[in-house]
Design an enzyme around this catalytic site. Structure first.
Site, PDB file in Angstrom:
ATOM      1  N   ASP A   1       0.854  -1.193   0.000  1.00  0.00           N
ATOM      2  CA  ASP A   1       0.000   0.000   0.000  1.00  0.00           C
ATOM      3  C   ASP A   1       0.890   1.243   0.000  1.00  0.00           C
ATOM      4  O   ASP A   1       1.455   1.624   1.028  1.00  0.00           O
ATOM      5  CB  ASP A   1      -0.904   0.019   1.249  1.00  0.00           C
ATOM      6  CG  ASP A   1      -2.048  -0.983   1.157  1.00  0.00           C
ATOM      7  OD1 ASP A   1      -1.985  -1.896   0.298  1.00  0.00           O
ATOM      8  OD2 ASP A   1      -2.996  -0.863   1.947  1.00  0.00           O
TER       9      ASP A   1
ATOM     10  N   LYS B   1      -6.924   3.477  -3.078  1.00  0.00           N
ATOM     11  CA  LYS B   1      -7.287   3.419  -1.652  1.00  0.00           C
ATOM     12  C   LYS B   1      -7.517   4.833  -1.151  1.00  0.00           C
ATOM     13  O   LYS B   1      -6.824   5.759  -1.557  1.00  0.00           O
ATOM     14  CB  LYS B   1      -6.140   2.716  -0.894  1.00  0.00           C
ATOM     15  CG  LYS B   1      -6.268   2.663   0.622  1.00  0.00           C
ATOM     16  CD  LYS B   1      -5.096   1.879   1.248  1.00  0.00           C
ATOM     17  CE  LYS B   1      -5.022   2.064   2.750  1.00  0.00           C
ATOM     18  NZ  LYS B   1      -3.887   1.359   3.374  1.00  0.00           N
TER      19      LYS B   1
ATOM     20  N   LYS C   1     -10.005   0.088  -2.162  1.00  0.00           N
ATOM     21  CA  LYS C   1      -9.894  -0.154  -0.720  1.00  0.00           C
ATOM     22  C   LYS C   1     -10.347   1.091   0.021  1.00  0.00           C
ATOM     23  O   LYS C   1      -9.795   2.177  -0.174  1.00  0.00           O
ATOM     24  CB  LYS C   1      -8.451  -0.509  -0.321  1.00  0.00           C
ATOM     25  CG  LYS C   1      -8.259  -0.696   1.194  1.00  0.00           C
ATOM     26  CD  LYS C   1      -6.867  -1.239   1.526  1.00  0.00           C
ATOM     27  CE  LYS C   1      -6.599  -1.235   3.025  1.00  0.00           C
ATOM     28  NZ  LYS C   1      -5.250  -1.779   3.353  1.00  0.00           N
TER      29      LYS C   1
END
Lengths: 240, 240
Positions: free
Chosen positions: A104, A166, A195
């Site tokens: 991430d 995300k 996400k």
């Protein structure tokens, strides 16, 4: 729970196990190895998709999770996104070597805000290349972007080769919202997954985010969230 | 200004130029290259000791500051300190290659809080080694530590080979205080220097921190701070 979300939940979520949407997250700087081990054990107990930790804690996760199907997600260039690209790429390689299965990363917001899109995209590409096929999520830090910027950031995640976009780091203000997930979904369609992260503590809210298009939820409150699920829907430990 | 600080100021600070205590700082994630160039130009105009930026912006600083005596300070493992040690070491090498002359790293708070002091010290040593003699500051994040922990963290900075101990990142709460600088000075004596950072906006407060033992001030408000200095004491552009 509103009826639209309820319908979606009954049709879709029960088949898949809500816990399997959750990246069980511990990113605070003072987190100890013992605390990281604890979230790994919780991930095993509740069947979370994975644990999400800082890169220095990936090795600790591997000690606990080796041989299980729980994913280990390492953040990279976190939470500012302002480390130079080669450092982000190095941290990616290092995290994978330590046992990470997903990355991430944080968008370079300074390049992005100045509309230096090709450099911001290259920053993503450098991480994607270092990840060697492992899934990369780009945190766009929604709270710092206009709606037009959120759309542009989603496009960069796609063209940069990332697998997920995300919402939030959780460190620069802001939180996941249903509106943002819908906006992001309208851009990425099936080209990227989504996400949702930041401020996800409530069961109904988690379902609303999934109904809006979220494929994954990042939260530090996964245990309480699953614990608050209606008893006829909850997946018990061992069921996954 | 209290008389003790005033006396100190008259005796010491006027000889040295207050601006030369200041690391002119821009670390927010959305900072653009243009904004970084601006702080470099301000550093030249006001004679600040240096500019303090994220590692991706070091190259931009070098473009503006090459051939001048203004230092370029790169943060490393910032602001959580939880990147793995080899990533911090890599970022250090990278920052130096890009033109950094000093490194401000963040203590690994998770290791420190668990009393894994030898590992926290090794994390510092890895950065110090990569810095190849350039000055390294260890940010101990005072707001997250008890007084006993602050003392222990100062000792680790010394035994880890760092040249400075620094109060705050500015991203995890807290701010520099006179009490903390006095406490840190009581431990480090002349074995380490001290950088006060976090919430330094006021001229008198800046002098109080220096009187308490701070050798350097990290602030994003250097221009306003110097601008608010009494006219008989201020160093004009070109005087340094």
């Amino acid at each position: 729970m509103n009826s639209k979300v309820k319908d979606f939940f009954v049709k879709e979520i029960t088949k898949k196990n809500l816990a399997n949407y959750i990246d069980h997250t511990l990113l605070k700087p003072e987190a100890t190895k013992a605390q990281v081990r604890k979230i790994c054990e919780e991930a095993l107990e509740f069947g979370f998709f994975g644990v999400c930790v800082n890169s220095s804690m990936v090795g600790v996760c591997r000690e606990v999770l080796r041989g299980t199907k729980i994913n280990i997600i390492s953040v990279v260039g976190f939470p500012l996104g302002a480390a130079d690209s080669s450092t982000k790429a190095f941290e990616t390689t290092r995290a994978l070597n330590l046992g990470a299965t997903e990355i991430d990363m944080v968008l370079h917001l300074g390049l992005f805000k100045a509309k230096e899109y090709s450099l911001a995209e290259r920053d993503i590409q450098d991480v994607v290349r270092s990840a060697e096929g492992k899934k990369v999520k780009v945190i766009i830090e929604t709270a710092m972007l206009s709606n037009d910027e959120k759309k542009r950031a989603c496009e960069l995640a796609i063209t940069g080769g990332a697998h997920f976009v995300k919402t939030c780091t959780g460190f620069n203000g802001g939180a996941a919202t249903v509106e943002d997930i819908e906006l992001m979904k309208s851009v990425v369609s099936d080209k990227c997954q989504i996400k949702a992260s930041g401020g996800i503590r409530d069961f109904d809210f988690a379902l609303s985010l999934i109904a809006a298009g979220a494929n994954r939820l990042g939260t530090s409150f996964g245990v309480a969230l699953i614990g608050s699920a209606p008893s006829d829907l909850i997946i018990k430990p061992g069921d996954y």
